[in-house]
Structures are given as structure tokens and as C-alpha cells.
Design a protein around this motif. Structure first.
Motif, short mmCIF file in Angstrom:
data_model
loop_
_atom_site.label_atom_id
_atom_site.label_comp_id
_atom_site.label_asym_id
_atom_site.label_seq_id
_atom_site.Cartn_x
_atom_site.Cartn_y
_atom_site.Cartn_z
N LYS A 40 8.01 16.89 0.68
CA LYS A 40 7.33 15.83 1.41
C LYS A 40 7.88 15.65 2.82
O LYS A 40 7.61 14.68 3.48
N CYS A 52 7.23 5.46 7.21
CA CYS A 52 7.49 4.67 6.01
C CYS A 52 7.94 5.60 4.90
O CYS A 52 7.31 6.64 4.66
N CYS A 55 4.87 5.76 2.05
CA CYS A 55 3.56 6.41 2.24
C CYS A 55 3.51 7.35 3.44
O CYS A 55 2.57 8.12 3.57
N TYR A 57 3.48 6.33 6.71
CA TYR A 57 2.85 5.68 7.86
C TYR A 57 3.82 5.67 9.03
O TYR A 57 5.02 5.39 8.87
N CYS A 67 5.17 -2.43 5.78
CA CYS A 67 4.29 -1.33 6.15
C CYS A 67 2.84 -1.80 6.05
O CYS A 67 2.42 -2.31 5.01
N GLU A 69 0.26 0.02 5.89
CA GLU A 69 -0.52 0.96 5.07
C GLU A 69 -0.36 0.68 3.58
O GLU A 69 -1.34 0.53 2.86
N CYS A 70 0.88 0.61 3.10
CA CYS A 70 1.10 0.45 1.65
C CYS A 70 1.69 -0.91 1.29
O CYS A 70 1.79 -1.24 0.11
#
Length: 119
Positions: A40, A52, A55, A57, A67, A69-70
């Protein structure tokens, strides 16, 4: 010495196959999580800020520690720099492998006690 190994093999063969499937499953989950944590890594050359840890971001310019996004708290999941592995996934994978090994040792110990022998 040969008797010891014969009794050990006989004891291991007397353990139901479900325990081995459980053990192999958790080891597989752990290996997959560790590999996923290393895979990842972000290789984006145009992004110089962190991301982040949950996720991915981009966290550049955020005024809060949440965050968008998540919704994760960045102080808990961490801010991952580009090219760094996801340490949360790696830790979860290592915990899964340790849990599987602990469970296997417990099953072997209980089988030994049930058989009335001491290794």
C-alpha cells in the motif's frame, strides 16, 4: 528420542483438522495483511505531503485532525508519508499470526495434558 517424536507425531495427528484449518486461516490472513501493508506504499511523485493512514487521503492544508474522506482521527491512524508502508495493516497482520501461533500452542498443550503426558 525416537519415542518422543513418535508420541509427538501421534498427538499432532489426533488433533481435529478444524484446528489446523483455523490456524492456517489466521496465518493466511496475517500474511495477506502484512503484504497488503507493504504493497500500500504510495508512489505518487507529484504529492509531497502526507496521507491519511486509513484511506490515503492527502492531508495537505487540513485545519482539523479528522480525515474528510473516511472520518478517522489522524492522530490515531497516523499520517503516512509517500513511500512508507501502512504500519496499521502490518501490525494487524503480525497480531493475527501471533494469535494463530498462540492458539496452536494452546491446543498442543491441552492435547498433551489430555493424553496424560508431559513433553
Amino acid at each position: 528420542m525416537a519415542d518422543f517424536f513418535e508420541s509427538l507425531i501421534a498427538m499432532l495427528l489426533s488433533i481435529p483438522y478444524v484446528f489446523y484449518l483455523w490456524f492456517a486461516g489466521w496465518v493466511l490472513v496475517g500474511v495477506v495483511l502484512v503484504c497488503w501493508g507493504y504493497a500500500k506504499q504510495k508512489k505518487d511523485s507529484h504529492v509531497t505531503s502526507g496521507r491519511c493512514g486509513g484511506c490515503g487521503y492527502i492531508t495537505q492544508g487540513l485545519s482539523r485532525f479528522d480525515c474528510p474522506e473516511c472520518g478517522a482521527d489522524l492522530r490515531e491512524v497516523g499520517i503516512v508519508k509517500q513511500g512508507q508502508p501502512n504500519h496499521i495493516l502490518i501490525a494487524m497482520g503480525l497480531k493475527a499470526i501471533a494469535l494463530a501461533l498462540l492458539f496452536l500452542m494452546l491446543v498442543i498443550l491441552l492435547q498433551t495434558i489430555r493424553a496424560g503426558g508431559v513433553l
